[in-house]
Design an enzyme around this catalytic site. Structure first.
Site, mmCIF file in Angstrom:
data_model
loop_
_atom_site.group_PDB
_atom_site.id
_atom_site.type_symbol
_atom_site.label_atom_id
_atom_site.label_comp_id
_atom_site.label_asym_id
_atom_site.label_seq_id
_atom_site.Cartn_x
_atom_site.Cartn_y
_atom_site.Cartn_z
ATOM 1 C CB THR A 173 0.553 5.918 -1.549
ATOM 2 O OG1 THR A 173 1.661 5.714 -0.659
ATOM 3 C CG2 THR A 173 -0.649 5.121 -1.070
ATOM 4 C CE LYS A 174 5.256 8.589 0.579
ATOM 5 N NZ LYS A 174 5.127 10.041 0.769
ATOM 6 C CB ALA A 184 -0.935 0.000 1.212
ATOM 7 C CE1 TYR A 185 5.046 5.705 2.968
ATOM 8 C CE2 TYR A 185 6.915 4.257 2.529
ATOM 9 C CZ TYR A 185 6.413 5.499 2.864
ATOM 10 O OH TYR A 185 7.267 6.552 3.108
ATOM 11 C CB SER A 186 5.602 0.519 -2.475
ATOM 12 O OG SER A 186 4.707 -0.539 -2.761
#
Length: 244
Positions: free
Chosen positions: A153-154, A149-151
């Site tokens: 978004t980035k 999820a984090y990757s």
């Protein structure tokens, strides 16, 4: 001082990379508009900057709330530098990722910088100058279990950097990304722990965590005229991790 007369809005400025960037940009002459959710920490940051001879003010905002974003943009007014730094850092295997947490991460990490940029860039375009700096992560380029999820978004934020550069740079507004490697911030240490952070640091060429101030130095460079011929770039500050 190279940023004298500039106004810089920094999101997520009450700790970690954002706090280090706020202190450094203020030390180099910028009037810093620091944003975050914690009013007490925001007041402490403003006091620290003032005691060091800089100028700053704090604006509380919840970047997951669209109305709060609109209030932040209106209260900040015209800015010369926008640092889209604030982010949520969800960690979970893809098969266990809660939909609500996924939505929250995209809201804070993608929608918030999108709407802030859309609100603030017209004034930069009208002046024919400005610098927008998006803070990403090496996890947008390197597959890391648990950071889907984090990757994602980035990765979206880095794509926006390129699109915004194409849209706004002909009018004089530069848009770049800083992509840090493992950094010793409260968020990283709380989420990954000392052992987990050390393991990630061990995959880099320098075998250590970055200090937030090291990332802030690159943000300050991109905010200044020293990087006047840079736009649409993603600058890796990851101890060589994405080079190997």
């Amino acid at each position: 001082m190279e940023l004298t007369g500039k106004i810089a809005l920094i999101t997520g400025a009450t700790g970690g990379i954002g706090g280090a960037a706020a202190r450094l940009l203020a030390a180099r002459g910028a009037h810093v508009v620091a944003s975050g959710r914690d009013r007490q920490r925001g007041a402490a940051l403003v006091k620290e900057i003032a005691e060091s001879g800089g100028t700053a003010r704090f604006l509380a905002a919840d970047l997951g709330d669209v109305e709060s974003l609109h209030h932040l943009a209106a209260a900040a007014g015209e800015v010369d530098v926008l640092v889209n730094n604030a982010a949520l850092f969800p960690v979970a295997p893809t098969t266990e990722q809660e939909a609500a947490d996924l939505d929250e991460a995209f809201g804070a990490n993608v929608r918030a910088p999108y709407l802030l940029t859309a609100a603030l860039v017209p004034a930069m375009v009208a002046k024919g100058a400005g610098s927008i700096i998006n803070v990403s992560t090496m996890a947008a380029s390197v597959g890391m279990p648990g950071l889907s999820a984090y990757s994602a978004t980035k990765g979206a934020l880095e794509a926006l950097t390129r699109t915004w550069a194409a849209e706004f740079s002909p009018a004089g507004v530069r848009v770049n990304t800083v992509s840090p490697g493992p950094t010793r911030t409260d968020m990283v240490m709380l989420t990954m722990g000392e052992e987990g952070a050390a393991q990630v640091a061990g995959t880099t060429l320098l075998k250590r965590l970055a200090a937030p101030e090291e990332i802030a130095e690159v943000i300050a460079f991109l905010a200044s005229d020293r990087s006047g011929f840079m736009t649409g770039a993603t600058v890796a500050v990851d101890a060589g991790r994405t080079a190997i």
